[in-house]
Design a protein around this motif. Structure first.
Motif, PDB file in Angstrom:
ATOM      1  N   THR A 145      20.299 -54.487 -35.430  1.00 43.69           N
ATOM      2  CA  THR A 145      19.057 -55.470 -34.996  1.00 43.69           C
ATOM      3  C   THR A 145      19.693 -56.325 -33.902  1.00 43.69           C
ATOM      4  O   THR A 145      20.503 -57.505 -33.980  1.00 43.69           O
ATOM      5  CB  THR A 145      18.238 -56.595 -35.750  1.00 43.69           C
ATOM      6  N   PHE A 146      19.343 -55.995 -32.427  1.00 44.55           N
ATOM      7  CA  PHE A 146      19.901 -56.895 -31.418  1.00 44.55           C
ATOM      8  C   PHE A 146      18.654 -57.839 -30.963  1.00 44.55           C
ATOM      9  O   PHE A 146      17.635 -57.357 -30.935  1.00 44.55           O
ATOM     10  CB  PHE A 146      20.209 -56.042 -30.112  1.00 44.55           C
ATOM     11  N   LYS A 147      19.288 -59.293 -30.571  1.00 46.96           N
ATOM     12  CA  LYS A 147      18.219 -60.322 -30.119  1.00 46.96           C
ATOM     13  C   LYS A 147      18.535 -60.697 -28.827  1.00 46.96           C
ATOM     14  O   LYS A 147      19.570 -61.390 -28.741  1.00 46.96           O
ATOM     15  CB  LYS A 147      17.716 -61.279 -31.377  1.00 46.96           C
ATOM     16  N   GLY A 148      17.923 -60.580 -27.870  1.00 43.06           N
ATOM     17  CA  GLY A 148      18.095 -61.263 -26.670  1.00 43.06           C
ATOM     18  C   GLY A 148      17.102 -62.328 -26.338  1.00 43.06           C
ATOM     19  O   GLY A 148      16.781 -63.182 -27.106  1.00 43.06           O
ATOM     20  N   ARG A 149      16.622 -62.244 -24.966  1.00 37.33           N
ATOM     21  CA  ARG A 149      15.527 -63.290 -24.629  1.00 37.33           C
ATOM     22  C   ARG A 149      14.660 -62.459 -23.495  1.00 37.33           C
ATOM     23  O   ARG A 149      15.008 -62.094 -22.485  1.00 37.33           O
ATOM     24  CB  ARG A 149      16.357 -64.320 -23.913  1.00 37.33           C
ATOM     25  N   GLY A 150      13.348 -62.431 -24.151  1.00 38.10           N
ATOM     26  CA  GLY A 150      12.436 -61.781 -23.345  1.00 38.10           C
ATOM     27  C   GLY A 150      11.987 -62.299 -22.151  1.00 38.10           C
ATOM     28  O   GLY A 150      12.422 -63.564 -22.025  1.00 38.10           O
ATOM     29  N   GLY A 151      11.254 -61.765 -21.358  1.00 43.91           N
ATOM     30  CA  GLY A 151      10.639 -62.501 -20.175  1.00 43.91           C
ATOM     31  C   GLY A 151       9.861 -61.427 -19.335  1.00 43.91           C
ATOM     32  O   GLY A 151       9.432 -60.405 -19.852  1.00 43.91           O
ATOM     33  N   HIS A 152       9.433 -61.796 -17.971  1.00 39.55           N
ATOM     34  CA  HIS A 152       8.786 -61.012 -17.195  1.00 39.55           C
ATOM     35  C   HIS A 152       9.666 -59.755 -16.493  1.00 39.55           C
ATOM     36  O   HIS A 152      10.871 -60.064 -16.207  1.00 39.55           O
ATOM     37  CB  HIS A 152       8.174 -61.616 -16.174  1.00 39.55           C
ATOM     38  N   GLY A 153       9.293 -58.570 -16.632  1.00 36.82           N
ATOM     39  CA  GLY A 153      10.056 -57.498 -16.239  1.00 36.82           C
ATOM     40  C   GLY A 153      10.513 -57.624 -14.548  1.00 36.82           C
ATOM     41  O   GLY A 153      11.484 -56.996 -14.281  1.00 36.82           O
ATOM     42  N   ALA A 154       9.818 -58.455 -13.865  1.00 37.76           N
ATOM     43  CA  ALA A 154      10.119 -58.866 -12.243  1.00 37.76           C
ATOM     44  C   ALA A 154      11.211 -60.010 -12.566  1.00 37.76           C
ATOM     45  O   ALA A 154      11.735 -60.068 -11.233  1.00 37.76           O
ATOM     46  CB  ALA A 154       8.914 -59.233 -11.666  1.00 37.76           C
ATOM     47  N   MET A 155      11.628 -60.395 -13.418  1.00 36.96           N
ATOM     48  CA  MET A 155      12.509 -61.814 -13.617  1.00 36.96           C
ATOM     49  C   MET A 155      13.542 -61.358 -14.532  1.00 36.96           C
ATOM     50  O   MET A 155      13.996 -62.334 -15.388  1.00 36.96           O
ATOM     51  CB  MET A 155      11.791 -62.920 -13.686  1.00 36.96           C
ATOM     52  N   PRO A 156      14.393 -60.360 -14.265  1.00 37.50           N
ATOM     53  CA  PRO A 156      15.479 -60.172 -15.393  1.00 37.50           C
ATOM     54  C   PRO A 156      16.556 -61.204 -15.221  1.00 37.50           C
ATOM     55  O   PRO A 156      17.201 -61.188 -16.484  1.00 37.50           O
ATOM     56  CB  PRO A 156      15.969 -58.675 -14.751  1.00 37.50           C
ATOM     57  N   HIS A 157      16.710 -62.036 -14.379  1.00 33.28           N
ATOM     58  CA  HIS A 157      17.726 -62.625 -14.083  1.00 33.28           C
ATOM     59  C   HIS A 157      17.361 -64.053 -15.321  1.00 33.28           C
ATOM     60  O   HIS A 157      18.457 -64.682 -15.710  1.00 33.28           O
ATOM     61  CB  HIS A 157      17.929 -63.310 -12.768  1.00 33.28           C
ATOM     62  N   ASP A 158      16.287 -64.230 -15.625  1.00 29.65           N
ATOM     63  CA  ASP A 158      16.085 -65.273 -16.399  1.00 29.65           C
ATOM     64  C   ASP A 158      15.930 -64.698 -17.945  1.00 29.65           C
ATOM     65  O   ASP A 158      15.689 -65.728 -18.645  1.00 29.65           O
ATOM     66  CB  ASP A 158      14.814 -65.801 -16.112  1.00 29.65           C
ATOM     67  N   CYS A 159      16.308 -63.507 -18.242  1.00 32.81           N
ATOM     68  CA  CYS A 159      16.264 -62.926 -19.588  1.00 32.81           C
ATOM     69  C   CYS A 159      17.641 -62.266 -20.025  1.00 32.81           C
ATOM     70  O   CYS A 159      18.550 -62.286 -19.113  1.00 32.81           O
ATOM     71  CB  CYS A 159      15.107 -61.908 -19.596  1.00 32.81           C
ATOM     72  N   ILE A 160      17.816 -62.029 -21.368  1.00 29.60           N
ATOM     73  CA  ILE A 160      18.791 -61.064 -21.917  1.00 29.60           C
ATOM     74  C   ILE A 160      17.977 -59.838 -22.356  1.00 29.60           C
ATOM     75  O   ILE A 160      17.314 -59.877 -23.263  1.00 29.60           O
ATOM     76  CB  ILE A 160      19.334 -61.913 -23.140  1.00 29.60           C
ATOM     77  N   ASP A 161      18.218 -58.943 -21.653  1.00 31.99           N
ATOM     78  CA  ASP A 161      17.548 -57.743 -21.857  1.00 31.99           C
ATOM     79  C   ASP A 161      18.201 -56.603 -23.175  1.00 31.99           C
ATOM     80  O   ASP A 161      18.988 -56.039 -23.138  1.00 31.99           O
ATOM     81  CB  ASP A 161      17.338 -56.812 -20.691  1.00 31.99           C
ATOM     82  N   ALA A 162      17.395 -56.900 -24.379  1.00 34.57           N
ATOM     83  CA  ALA A 162      17.601 -56.259 -25.512  1.00 34.57           C
ATOM     84  C   ALA A 162      17.801 -54.511 -25.456  1.00 34.57           C
ATOM     85  O   ALA A 162      18.638 -53.869 -25.906  1.00 34.57           O
ATOM     86  CB  ALA A 162      16.917 -56.546 -26.833  1.00 34.57           C
TER      87      ALA A 162
END
Length: 393
Positions: free
Chosen positions: A192-209
């Motif tokens: 189980t990987f846990k990142g940080r979700g967010g808007h698909g248009a702003m990947p720089h603000d997220c950690i893409d699981a």
């Protein structure tokens, strides 16, 4: 004598009944731990033969034939559960009556063969030097039945144990039983990987699981290809990947499930540690976290040398030199391994693949079927092995 002429005669005599038993069981499949009707059918059959038995919980049967002369106890095992597979052989007169359930692995044949072997052995019980324990096992497909039967006393007092599997990848009536590895240890893992979700248009603000999980899947194969000893066969397979919730949302969570197959304990330990290491390392690269759950399933089936040799000798004596077949070990799993932890023994394969009868489909496929000519061979091999073991060991 290595084999009993009387056993051969009896098995042939019961050949039509053997086919009928198998077809009845095939048409009425029951899943793991749900084999209530199958258990009741076996009990009724044993009662008619006058063989004492007891049920195991929640399903399964242990019976015993006591020989006329004192000696050791040999156990014969036949599993009886079906699979959650829709049968595609709709034109068979004995096709599954249960939607979404099917004997797609041959356990119906194993149960029928063991019942007829039991009937034959019971008729010559006064000639037996020792006892024959009969194990009608539930829940092999979920790798739990053998372990549970052991807990409930199935192997108490047993000196040797023998089992077999119908094998569509081998020609009908061929028999394989080499000493050493036969079936692999089969484990499960979940990451189980846990990142940080967010808007698909702003990947720089997220950690893409999704990226983390994909990187793990691509790299995890190097555990086998680049770090495991090339002389130690192993397989790591990712079979399921659950990532994300919506097309324009960066995934916060990803869950990966897979299986590990190998033969040797040190390889098994090593791969378990490496899975943990790879998951944590990949997660660290992207700033995510990883939780690894590793569940050990079946042990490897390792055929004991003397027992495997006895199978080969019995096969030659009963069916001729041409009956033996050199089948390679399989990465498939078999919970017969838990019986082998309690007593020496071995596990044989009996070929049932015949292109003229369309019985070469893979196990667990919706069109799986067996060449019923193999039933007599399997039933006799069960009975003759027990006879030979008690006479010669």
């Amino acid at each position: 004598m290595m084999i009993s002429a009387k056993i051969k005669e009896l098995i042939q005599q019961y050949s039509n009944e053997l086919i009928e038993l198998r077809r009845k069981l095939h048409s009425e499949p029951e899943l793991s731990w749900e084999e209530v009707k199958t258990t009741a059918f076996i009990c009724d059959y044993l009662e008619q033969l006058g063989i004492p038995y007891r049920k195991t919980e929640p399903t399964g049967v242990i019976a015993e034939i006591k020989g006329g002369k004192p000696g050791k106890t040999v156990a014969l095992r036949g599993d009886m559960d079906a699979l959650s597979v829709e049968e595609l052989n709709k034109d068979l007169p004995y096709t599954s009556k249960e939607e979404g359930k099917m004997h797609a692995c041959g356990h119906d044949a194993h149960t029928a063969m063991l019942l007829i072997a039991t009937k034959a052995l019971n008729e010559i019980k006064d000639e037996l030097t020792g006892n024959v324990r009969l194990l009608f096992q539930p829940a092999e497909e979920v790798a739990q039945g053998a372990k549970e039967m052991v807990k409930q006393g199935a192997m108490q007092g047993v000196d040797n144990v023998f089992g077999m599997h119908i094998w569509s990848q081998m020609p009908t009536n061929k028999i394989a039983c080499q000493s050493g590895p036969s079936f692999a240890a089969a484990d499960l893992f979940k990451v189980t990987f846990k990142g940080r979700g967010g808007h698909g248009a702003m990947p720089h603000d997220c950690i893409d699981a999704a990226i983390v999980a994909s990187s793990f899947v691509m790299n995890v194969q190097t555990i086998v290809s680049r770090t495991v000893d090339t002389q130690s066969p192993a397989v790591v397979t990712v079979g399921k990947m659950d990532v994300g919730t919506r097309f324009n949302v960066i995934a916060e969570n990803a869950v990966i499930e897979g299986t590990v197959r190998c033969f040797y304990p040190e390889t098994r330990d090593y791969i378990e540690k490496q899975l943990q290491h790879y998951a944590e390392s990949v997660a660290n690269i992207y700033g995510a976290t990883a939780i690894v759950e590793y569940t050990r399933g079946t042990q490897a089936v390792i055929n004991e040398k003397v027992s495997a040799k006895l199978v080969q000798q019995v096969a030659i004596a009963a069916f001729g030199e041409d009956a033996l077949y050199a089948e390679k070990p399989t990465m498939g799993g078999e919970d017969f391994s838990f019986f082998l932890e309690e007593a020496p023994g071995c596990f044989a394969l009996v070929g049932s693949g015949n292109p003229e009868k369309d019985t070469e489909w893979a196990h667990h496929h919706g069109k799986f079927n067996i060449d019923e000519d193999a039933l007599v061979t399997g039933a006799e091999l069960y009975a003759q092995y027990a006879w030979a073991y008690l006479k010669t060991i």
